[in-house]
Design a protein around this motif. Structure first.
Motif, short mmCIF file in Angstrom:
data_model
loop_
_atom_site.label_atom_id
_atom_site.label_comp_id
_atom_site.label_asym_id
_atom_site.label_seq_id
_atom_site.Cartn_x
_atom_site.Cartn_y
_atom_site.Cartn_z
N UNK A 1 2.55 -1.41 1.28
CA UNK A 1 3.60 -2.32 0.79
C UNK A 1 3.04 -3.69 0.42
N UNK A 2 1.79 -3.97 0.83
CA UNK A 2 1.15 -5.23 0.48
C UNK A 2 0.22 -5.08 -0.73
N UNK A 3 0.00 -3.84 -1.20
CA UNK A 3 -0.89 -3.61 -2.34
C UNK A 3 -0.14 -3.85 -3.64
N UNK A 4 -0.90 -4.10 -4.71
CA UNK A 4 -0.28 -4.38 -6.01
C UNK A 4 -0.26 -3.17 -6.92
N UNK A 5 -1.02 -2.12 -6.57
CA UNK A 5 -1.02 -0.89 -7.36
C UNK A 5 -1.65 0.21 -6.52
N UNK A 6 -1.26 1.46 -6.82
CA UNK A 6 -1.77 2.61 -6.09
C UNK A 6 -2.27 3.62 -7.11
N UNK A 7 -3.57 3.87 -7.12
CA UNK A 7 -4.17 4.90 -7.97
C UNK A 7 -4.39 6.12 -7.08
N UNK A 8 -3.70 7.22 -7.39
CA UNK A 8 -3.64 8.31 -6.42
C UNK A 8 -3.52 9.67 -7.07
N UNK A 9 -3.94 10.67 -6.35
CA UNK A 9 -3.69 12.06 -6.71
C UNK A 9 -2.23 12.42 -6.39
N UNK A 10 -1.83 13.62 -6.80
CA UNK A 10 -0.56 14.19 -6.35
C UNK A 10 -0.76 14.57 -4.89
N UNK A 11 -0.16 13.81 -3.99
CA UNK A 11 -0.46 13.96 -2.57
C UNK A 11 0.66 13.35 -1.74
N UNK A 12 0.62 13.60 -0.43
CA UNK A 12 1.58 12.99 0.47
C UNK A 12 1.57 11.47 0.41
N UNK A 13 0.40 10.83 0.49
CA UNK A 13 0.38 9.36 0.39
C UNK A 13 1.01 8.84 -0.89
N UNK A 14 0.94 9.60 -2.00
CA UNK A 14 1.61 9.16 -3.22
C UNK A 14 3.09 8.93 -2.96
N UNK A 15 3.74 9.87 -2.26
CA UNK A 15 5.17 9.76 -2.01
C UNK A 15 5.49 8.65 -1.00
N UNK A 16 4.57 8.39 -0.07
CA UNK A 16 4.73 7.23 0.80
C UNK A 16 4.67 5.95 -0.03
N UNK A 17 3.75 5.92 -1.00
CA UNK A 17 3.65 4.77 -1.89
C UNK A 17 4.94 4.54 -2.67
N UNK B 1 7.12 21.18 6.51
CA UNK B 1 5.94 21.18 5.67
C UNK B 1 5.20 19.85 5.74
N UNK B 2 4.49 19.54 4.68
CA UNK B 2 3.53 18.46 4.72
C UNK B 2 4.18 17.11 4.44
N UNK B 3 3.34 16.10 4.45
CA UNK B 3 3.76 14.71 4.28
C UNK B 3 4.66 14.51 3.06
N UNK B 4 4.20 14.94 1.89
CA UNK B 4 4.98 14.74 0.68
C UNK B 4 6.30 15.48 0.70
N UNK B 5 6.28 16.72 1.19
CA UNK B 5 7.51 17.51 1.27
C UNK B 5 8.56 16.82 2.14
N UNK B 6 8.12 16.22 3.22
CA UNK B 6 9.05 15.56 4.13
C UNK B 6 9.62 14.30 3.48
#
Length: 378
Positions: free
Chosen positions: A260-276, A14-19
């Motif tokens: 990994x260099x950012x200080x905060x992540x404002x995000x939707x429920x998404x694959x990049x959220x789980x990478x964060x 499946x998709x990014x977050x699922x993995x």
């Protein structure tokens, strides 16, 4: 006493977050079967996420949208799987393609989630209970029930960034930001329209942060380019040199290296959220249609703002309501509320980059701000 397995295949197509939510299972399998050969079967486009996972011996990659995307090629791929003679096959998503691959894998034991029909060829089928527990915990239940695993080695979500991607991310960061820059990452896209917070709200948040001296970096894939451009058009600070756009420009590995260099992540429920989550960056996220229990960011320092709407979690990809009620789940998560928790996390962690923040093993339940009853459940 665990049964001995020497050749294990884990499937998630499946998709990014699922993995990303499979990675704790890989660590636990390695802890329980240290001598086994462990292979992960995943979508080829997501190879950056798992190719260098230290708990794997091999990644087997299926080109879902390319050369493997027709019946004859898929049958040949199944034959390739069968030729590897796995003595254990674990399927960790209940979609048809993964169910078919598991069912016809020739595995000595086949367990996990399965579509009806394919399930007849499984030795054990698990109902996915992500409405009552987190998806990671549901995956662990597969190991507990069918393999008798008692030793759960949970270090949270994990991703080892490819070396070349990390070098590229470091170089890109140095070219883009000053050494003292405090960068807040934005991801405003999502696979479902009903997972997207209102773009004008994101624009207001970005304006506030830039006015206070923070840098704002937009991420996302090529499919998000138009959405991000439209969001930036709504910004008052759209001409600021503190605004940077990486949307559609970087690989998943480089994305992780930048996060990994950012200080905060404002995000939707998404694959990049789980990478964060895997990159240890503090997260504020907004949930409308998604079931909170199953898919909250798997990190205790993060904050999830849950819609007050009674239709949550509808799990519908496009909102069926009309007029003012259209996307009410996201419209009724106010900017002021979200910024309250953005400010709280920025103050708590001092705007430090994620890679400098301490880990907290075992603390994986994020804080949920339930706007429906005005309390934050523990």
């Amino acid at each position: 006493m665990l049964k001995e397995y020497r050749n294990i295949l884990v499937i998630n197509l499946m998709h990014l977050g699922d993995l990303m939510l499979v990675t704790p299972v890989l660590r636990t399998l390695r802890a329980n079967y240290p001598q086994a050969r462990i292979t992960l079967l995943a979508d080829k486009k997501l190879r950056d996420l798992v190719e260098y996972n230290p708990h794997l011996d091999e990644c087997l990659l299926l080109d879902k949208k390319g050369e493997d995307n027709h019946p004859l090629a898929f049958c040949k791929f199944i034959m390739k799987v069968r030729a590897r003679h796995y003595d254990l096959v674990i399927n960790l998503h209940r979609n048809e393609r993964a169910s078919a691959l598991a069912a016809f894998s020739g595995g000595g034991q086949i367990v996990g989630y399965a579509k009806p029909g394919f399930s007849l060829l499984f030795d054990g089928v698990m109902a996915n209970e992500h409405f009552i527990k987190h998806q990671v915990e549901a995956h662990f239940d597969v190991l507990r029930k069918f393999l008798g695993v008692e030793k759960i080695d949970d270090a949270g979500l994990e991703m080892t960034i490819p070396e070349a991607a990390q070098h590229k991310a470091d170089r890109l960061w140095q070219e883009t930001f000053t050494q003292e820059a405090k960068v807040v990452a934005f991801n405003i896209g999502a696979s479902w329209l009903t997972k997207r917070w209102i773009k004008e709200y994101f624009a207001q948040c970005a304006d506030r942060l830039i006015k206070r001296g923070y840098h704002v970096a937009f991420f996302g894939g090529p499919m998000d380019i138009d959405l991000v451009e439209s969001c930036i058009d709504d910004m008052k600070e759209r001409e600021s040199d503190h605004l940077k756009v990486f949307t559609g420009k970087v690989s998943l590995g480089v994305l992780a290296g930048l996060l990994r260099r950012c200080c905060l992540f404002l995000t939707t429920d998404s694959g990049p959220m789980h990478v964060g989550v895997a990159m240890n960056v503090p997260i504020v996220t907004m949930f409308g249609s998604s079931p909170v229990t199953g898919f909250y960011p798997y990190d205790g320092k993060d904050v999830l703002v849950k819609t007050p709407e009674a239709c949550h979690p509808c799990r519908i990809h496009e909102c069926p309501k009309e007029g003012a009620e259209h996307m009410a789940c996201m419209k009724n998560i106010p900017v002021e509320t979200v910024m309250e928790y953005v400010d709280e996390l920025l103050e708590k962690f001092g705007g430090a980059p994620a890679y400098k923040l301490p880990l907290h093993p075992g603390d994986y339940k994020c804080r949920v701000i339930d706007l429906g009853n005005g309390i934050a459940p523990s």
